[in-house]
Design a protein around this motif. Structure first.
Motif, short mmCIF file in Angstrom:
data_model
loop_
_atom_site.label_atom_id
_atom_site.label_comp_id
_atom_site.label_asym_id
_atom_site.label_seq_id
_atom_site.Cartn_x
_atom_site.Cartn_y
_atom_site.Cartn_z
N ARG A 288 4.43 6.22 9.83
CA ARG A 288 5.08 4.87 9.43
C ARG A 288 4.43 3.89 8.91
O ARG A 288 4.96 3.09 8.30
CB ARG A 288 6.22 4.63 10.62
CG ARG A 288 7.12 3.67 10.50
CD ARG A 288 8.25 4.16 9.21
NE ARG A 288 8.90 3.08 8.72
CZ ARG A 288 8.65 2.13 7.68
NH1 ARG A 288 7.42 2.00 7.19
NH2 ARG A 288 9.70 1.17 7.28
N ASN A 289 3.38 3.74 9.82
CA ASN A 289 2.53 2.70 9.37
C ASN A 289 0.95 3.00 9.59
O ASN A 289 0.88 3.73 10.86
CB ASN A 289 2.81 1.31 10.07
CG ASN A 289 4.17 0.58 9.78
OD1 ASN A 289 4.94 0.80 10.40
ND2 ASN A 289 4.21 0.16 8.45
N GLY B 93 -5.81 -3.37 13.82
CA GLY B 93 -5.14 -2.19 13.23
C GLY B 93 -3.87 -1.69 13.83
O GLY B 93 -3.98 -1.84 15.09
N THR B 94 -3.08 -0.98 13.26
CA THR B 94 -1.81 -0.69 13.94
C THR B 94 -1.63 0.90 13.26
O THR B 94 -1.56 1.11 12.17
CB THR B 94 -0.58 -1.11 13.74
OG1 THR B 94 -0.84 -2.51 14.26
CG2 THR B 94 0.40 -0.77 14.55
N VAL B 95 -1.51 2.08 14.25
CA VAL B 95 -1.32 3.24 13.75
C VAL B 95 0.06 3.74 14.40
O VAL B 95 0.17 3.62 15.69
CB VAL B 95 -2.32 4.29 13.91
CG1 VAL B 95 -2.16 5.53 13.57
CG2 VAL B 95 -3.79 3.82 13.51
N ARG B 96 0.86 4.10 13.73
CA ARG B 96 2.34 4.42 14.01
C ARG B 96 2.83 5.84 13.47
O ARG B 96 3.76 5.78 12.39
CB ARG B 96 3.06 3.48 13.91
CG ARG B 96 4.82 3.09 14.40
CD ARG B 96 5.37 1.81 14.61
NE ARG B 96 5.72 1.46 13.36
CZ ARG B 96 6.97 1.34 12.86
NH1 ARG B 96 7.94 1.70 13.80
NH2 ARG B 96 7.54 0.85 11.77
N LEU C 7 -2.07 1.03 4.63
CA LEU C 7 -2.85 1.96 4.02
C LEU C 7 -1.85 3.31 3.86
O LEU C 7 -2.32 4.25 2.99
CB LEU C 7 -4.35 2.50 4.82
CG LEU C 7 -5.21 1.35 5.17
CD1 LEU C 7 -6.38 2.14 5.99
CD2 LEU C 7 -5.73 0.83 4.01
N CYS C 8 -0.89 3.25 4.75
CA CYS C 8 -0.02 4.39 4.59
C CYS C 8 1.25 3.79 5.29
O CYS C 8 1.51 3.96 6.53
CB CYS C 8 -0.48 5.71 5.26
SG CYS C 8 0.44 7.09 5.18
N ASP C 9 2.14 3.57 4.44
CA ASP C 9 3.74 3.42 4.82
C ASP C 9 4.68 4.48 4.35
O ASP C 9 4.82 4.54 3.08
CB ASP C 9 4.03 1.97 4.31
CG ASP C 9 5.70 1.80 4.80
OD1 ASP C 9 6.26 2.29 5.32
OD2 ASP C 9 5.91 0.49 4.36
N GLN C 10 4.72 5.56 5.16
CA GLN C 10 5.41 6.54 4.84
C GLN C 10 4.76 7.40 3.43
O GLN C 10 5.52 7.65 2.64
CB GLN C 10 6.80 6.46 4.45
CG GLN C 10 7.58 6.02 6.25
CD GLN C 10 8.90 5.88 6.06
OE1 GLN C 10 9.34 4.90 5.10
NE2 GLN C 10 9.83 6.58 6.56
N GLN D 189 -8.78 2.04 -8.17
CA GLN D 189 -8.38 0.67 -7.51
C GLN D 189 -8.22 0.57 -6.05
O GLN D 189 -8.57 -0.35 -5.34
CB GLN D 189 -7.26 -0.03 -8.56
CG GLN D 189 -7.57 -0.26 -9.81
CD GLN D 189 -6.42 -0.74 -10.50
OE1 GLN D 189 -5.41 -0.28 -10.35
NE2 GLN D 189 -6.70 -1.72 -11.55
N LYS D 190 -7.27 1.61 -5.57
CA LYS D 190 -6.92 1.44 -4.12
C LYS D 190 -8.10 1.77 -3.40
O LYS D 190 -8.32 1.27 -2.22
CB LYS D 190 -6.07 2.91 -3.80
CG LYS D 190 -4.44 2.60 -4.59
CD LYS D 190 -3.71 3.71 -3.96
CE LYS D 190 -2.19 3.45 -4.66
NZ LYS D 190 -1.25 4.60 -4.38
N PHE D 191 -9.24 2.58 -3.93
CA PHE D 191 -10.57 3.17 -3.24
C PHE D 191 -11.35 1.70 -3.24
O PHE D 191 -11.91 1.53 -2.09
CB PHE D 191 -11.34 4.16 -3.74
CG PHE D 191 -12.52 4.68 -3.25
CD1 PHE D 191 -12.51 5.30 -2.29
CD2 PHE D 191 -13.55 4.15 -3.99
CE1 PHE D 191 -13.81 5.68 -1.69
CE2 PHE D 191 -15.18 4.38 -3.09
CZ PHE D 191 -14.96 5.20 -2.18
#
Length: 342
Positions: free
Chosen positions: A59-60, A39-42, A81-84, A5-7
């Motif tokens: 972090r994000n 987009g934001t990459v952190r 897409l990736c919060d920790q 589902q995520k994909f």
């Protein structure tokens, strides 16, 4: 949400970002159907200065898409897409302008209450959010809101009604809904805001009120916000939260970097509950009383509002009561991070 589902969700989201509808050749159409994607990459590094423990984290990794299907109808979609290490669907809404200055918005989004909570990863001035923005009022919900910009007065009014259940549970029926209202008045470079929110994620309802004042110029940003949370039935002592900060930015020439800024903040809160009862039916304190001093410096490459890179370094000094049990990571720390916005 399963891996498949995520994909599929990510695939559909990216496909929409690069699809463009053919614009109507009519002279009446003055906007583009092509969606905007940002987009934001952190990534960051954290050091616990008391224990010496350290960690790296993403972090994000946030992706957003917005656009219009008509001059009066727009939409906004946002995923983390990736919060920790966690995938999070965040905002999905459609907004319709029904009259001059009057808009109706429906979907999943932040409730209209508070100021600090509406900052996103690319608009943070500090590596970590204030206690107001993270513990007291980190609240997204599914619902509907009305907003009205007065025609001859710099006053924006917002009010909405929402599910009290979590954003992952859209099928829950309930007699207890959440409500929020907010007023924002702008006077030159100064902005005043106040609001009210009432939520009931469990059988206990909490009522929140708050107010803030902010001043921003070409180089300075100064803001103060206060928030009060009352738990019905005297299930928990009320929580008081505050945040005061200042930031000064100046132009520099340091390689590709063209701005240098300095930040200072003091924030705190009393004992806080997340309004979910334990096995005995009581509310417990999830975040204990604390105060914090934060100092920071940020080196920036600024191309435009949505194209920039921040190199940020923060030091956080915490103050707890003597009998408080401090969890790992909730004490004094040094945080270094990169914020890339595109």
């Amino acid at each position: 949400m399963t891996g498949l589902q995520k994909f599929i969700t990510i695939g559909v989201f990216l496909a929409m970002a690069f699809m463009s509808a053919k614009a109507d050749d009519s002279k009446e159409k003055t906007f583009s159907y092509i969606p905007n994607i940002h987009g934001t990459v952190r990534p960051r590094f954290e050091l616990d200065t008391e224990s010496g423990d350290a960690r790296f984290a993403m972090r994000n990794s946030r992706l957003s898409l917005d656009g219009k299907v008509a001059s009066e109808i727009d939409y906004f979609l946002q995923l983390d897409l990736c919060d920790q290490g966690t995938f999070k669907p965040l905002d999905f809404y459609v907004r319709i302008q029904v009259a001059t200055g009057l808009r109706v918005q429906a979907g999943q989004f932040r409730v209209p209450f508070g100021v600090e909570t509406f900052r996103g990863p690319h608009t943070y001035l500090f590596a970590n959010r204030s206690f107001i923005g993270k513990q007291m009022c980190n609240y997204r919900a599914v619902g509907c809101k009305l907003s009205y910009q007065l025609p001859k007065l710099p006053l924006l009014l917002e009010a909405g009604v929402f599910n009290s259940s979590a954003i992952t549970l859209h099928t829950v029926w309930s007699k207890k809904l959440a409500y929020a209202a907010k007023a924002t008045y702008t006077l030159g470079e100064v902005e005043f805001s106040t609001g009210f929110m009432t939520i009931a994620p469990d059988n206990v309802r909490a009522n929140l009120t708050g107010a803030s004042v902010a001043w921003a110029s070409e180089r300075w940003t100064v803001e103060g916000e206060y928030m009060y949370e009352h738990y019905t039935g005297k299930m928990h002592d009320p929580c008081h939260g505050y945040c005061v900060f200042g930031s000064y930015r100046m132009p520099v020439k340091a390689g590709i970097f063209n701005y240098l800024s300095f930040q200072g903040r003091v924030d705190g809160m009393t004992d806080h509950s997340n309004i979910k009862r334990d096995e005995s039916g009581s509310l417990v304190t999830d975040s204990s009383r604390r105060n914090r001093l934060t100092g920071g410096v940020t080196l920036t490459y600024l191309k435009s509002k949505n194209i920039f890179v921040d190199l940020r370094l923060n030091y956080e000094k915490y103050f707890y009561s003597r009998d408080a049990e401090v969890a790992q990571g909730d004490g004094d720390k040094l945080v270094a991070e990169i914020v890339l916005r595109f």
